[in-house]
Design a protein around this motif. Structure first.
Motif: not given
Length: 401
Positions: A309-336
């Motif tokens: 959809y967008n040739e960027s690791d950050l984009y794909a990560l944003f979508i995957g992480h965003g989907a998790d937050r939509i489903a399970h609540g707003d938890r940030d990454f454990a790493g910084t």
């Protein structure tokens, strides 16, 4: 006539002269090909009525000039990771509301396509703010300018001809052809070729409408992912802890292992839970988008479908992480995220050229620190007795000059 045109483009030109050259190019170069593809003169003339090259668009090469790597990065997807994820709250908060409002439609889409509704909604939110974002450009101005002047002329020429086909077939009116600065259309931000291949009618009115129909928009996003190989039943990925003894240079979609093998190397989920049994038996890939200066992940093939959809690791990560937050609540990454991503794109390109001279495959000196560049940095650092960080910094740029 084409020989005369190429001679005209050989010398630097004023804006007025570029306008004249653009019109000559339209009539003598683009129109014959459009006509051969079944585009009528009426459609062609209507599409380009009053259109002039937009010289403010990024990644253009003026007539008589040579392509160069832009100094600055125009796409947020290739900038600072920490800054990029700063906007995720708006997507996930709005996403939960939209997921509830469209629950029945999303359930029907997931049943037909096998793509989780949370993933679809995350893309919808990221691409167009759930259809609320202003999309101000004329697609024919953008695509015409880029097909005439951009560094990737052939790609934009294909998209421009596809946009003409959309109008010719009555799939969209010229007035509806509003786009981003990159030529993407509608709520899912499809390029014209993607619209022709992936857009679907899901509300049953007989036409695929990615501008006004929420069901069509959501189903078209899901269909896009399926067409690129979405694997039903698999997750997109998991945040993990990577021991110091595991090289960050093992990153990449061409260095996959069974997830159980990654576990045997000491990689574990940050939440302490084991990987699901079905995932442990399947292939996974190490992802470290900021090298050792950010969170790490084991991702599945579905992650790389998101990258289509967008040739960027950050984009794909944003979508995957965003989907998790939509489903399970707003938890940030454990790493910084560390303070990385502040280099000019031209500096990263210089670093890449230095690595290429030393025999490393960086995936092209484009100034974008993709996985091939990151792992090449790590391999070079390890070879030279340095701690492998797998991410560009000022010291590396100077070392490679």
């Amino acid at each position: 006539m084409l020989a005369c045109l190429s001679m005209a483009l050989a010398a630097p030109a004023s804006a007025a002269k570029i306008d004249d050259q653009f019109r000559t190019w339209l009539e003598n170069d683009l129109w014959p090909e459009a006509q051969s593809k079944g585009i009528s003169k009426k459609t062609f003339d209507t599409a380009f009525d009053g259109v002039e090259p937009n010289l403010k668009l990024p990644d253009l090469v003026m007539p008589g000039a040579k392509p160069t790597t832009p100094k600055k990065q125009h796409q947020a997807e290739f900038g600072s990771p920490g800054s990029y994820f700063g906007k995720i709250g708006a997507v996930t908060g709005g996403g939960r509301a939209r997921a509830a409002q469209n629950a029945r439609t999303l359930a029907a889409i997931e049943k037909r396509y096998g793509v989780p509704g949370d993933v679809v909604v995350a893309i919808w939110g990221r691409e167009s703010g759930f259809g609320t974002a202003k999309i101000p450009y004329d697609a024919f101005e953008v695509l015409g300018t880029k097909a005439f002047l951009a560094t990737r002329k052939d790609m934009f020429r294909t998209e421009l001809l596809a946009a003409l086909e959309m109008v010719e077939r009555g799939l969209a009116s010229p007035q509806a052809m509003k786009s981003s600065w990159a030529g993407a259309l509608g709520q899912p931000q499809f390029l014209p070729t993607s619209f022709l291949k992936h857009a679907v009618d899901f509300d049953g009115d007989g036409r695929a409408d990615i501008w006004n129909s929420t069901p069509d928009t959501l189903a078209s996003i899901a269909n896009y992912l399926v067409d690129y190989g979405w694997v039903k039943g698999r997750d997109w990925g998991f945040e993990v802890t990577v021991p110091e003894g595991v090289s960050c240079a093992l990153e990449g979609p061409d260095q996959g292992k069974r997830i159980s093998e990654w576990t045997a190397m000491g990689i574990s989920r940050v939440n302490g839970k084991p990987f699901p049994a079905s995932e442990a038996r399947a292939e996974g890939f190490l992802l470290m988008p900021a090298g050792r200066s950010g969170p790490a992940f084991i991702v599945t093939p579905n992650f790389y479908v998101l990258k289509e959809y967008n040739e960027s690791d950050l984009y794909a990560l944003f979508i995957g992480h965003g989907a998790d937050r939509i489903a399970h609540g707003d938890r940030d990454f454990a790493g910084t995220w560390g303070k990385v991503g502040g280099l000019y794109r031209s500096d990263v390109a210089a670093l890449q050229r230095g690595l290429e001279k030393r025999g490393y495959d960086v995936g092209g000196a484009d100034g974008l620190p993709g996985f091939k560049t990151r792992r090449s940095i790590g391999a070079w650092q390890a070879k030279n007795g340095e701690a492998a960080t797998c991410f560009p910094d000022k010291g590396l740029v100077e070392a490679m000059r």
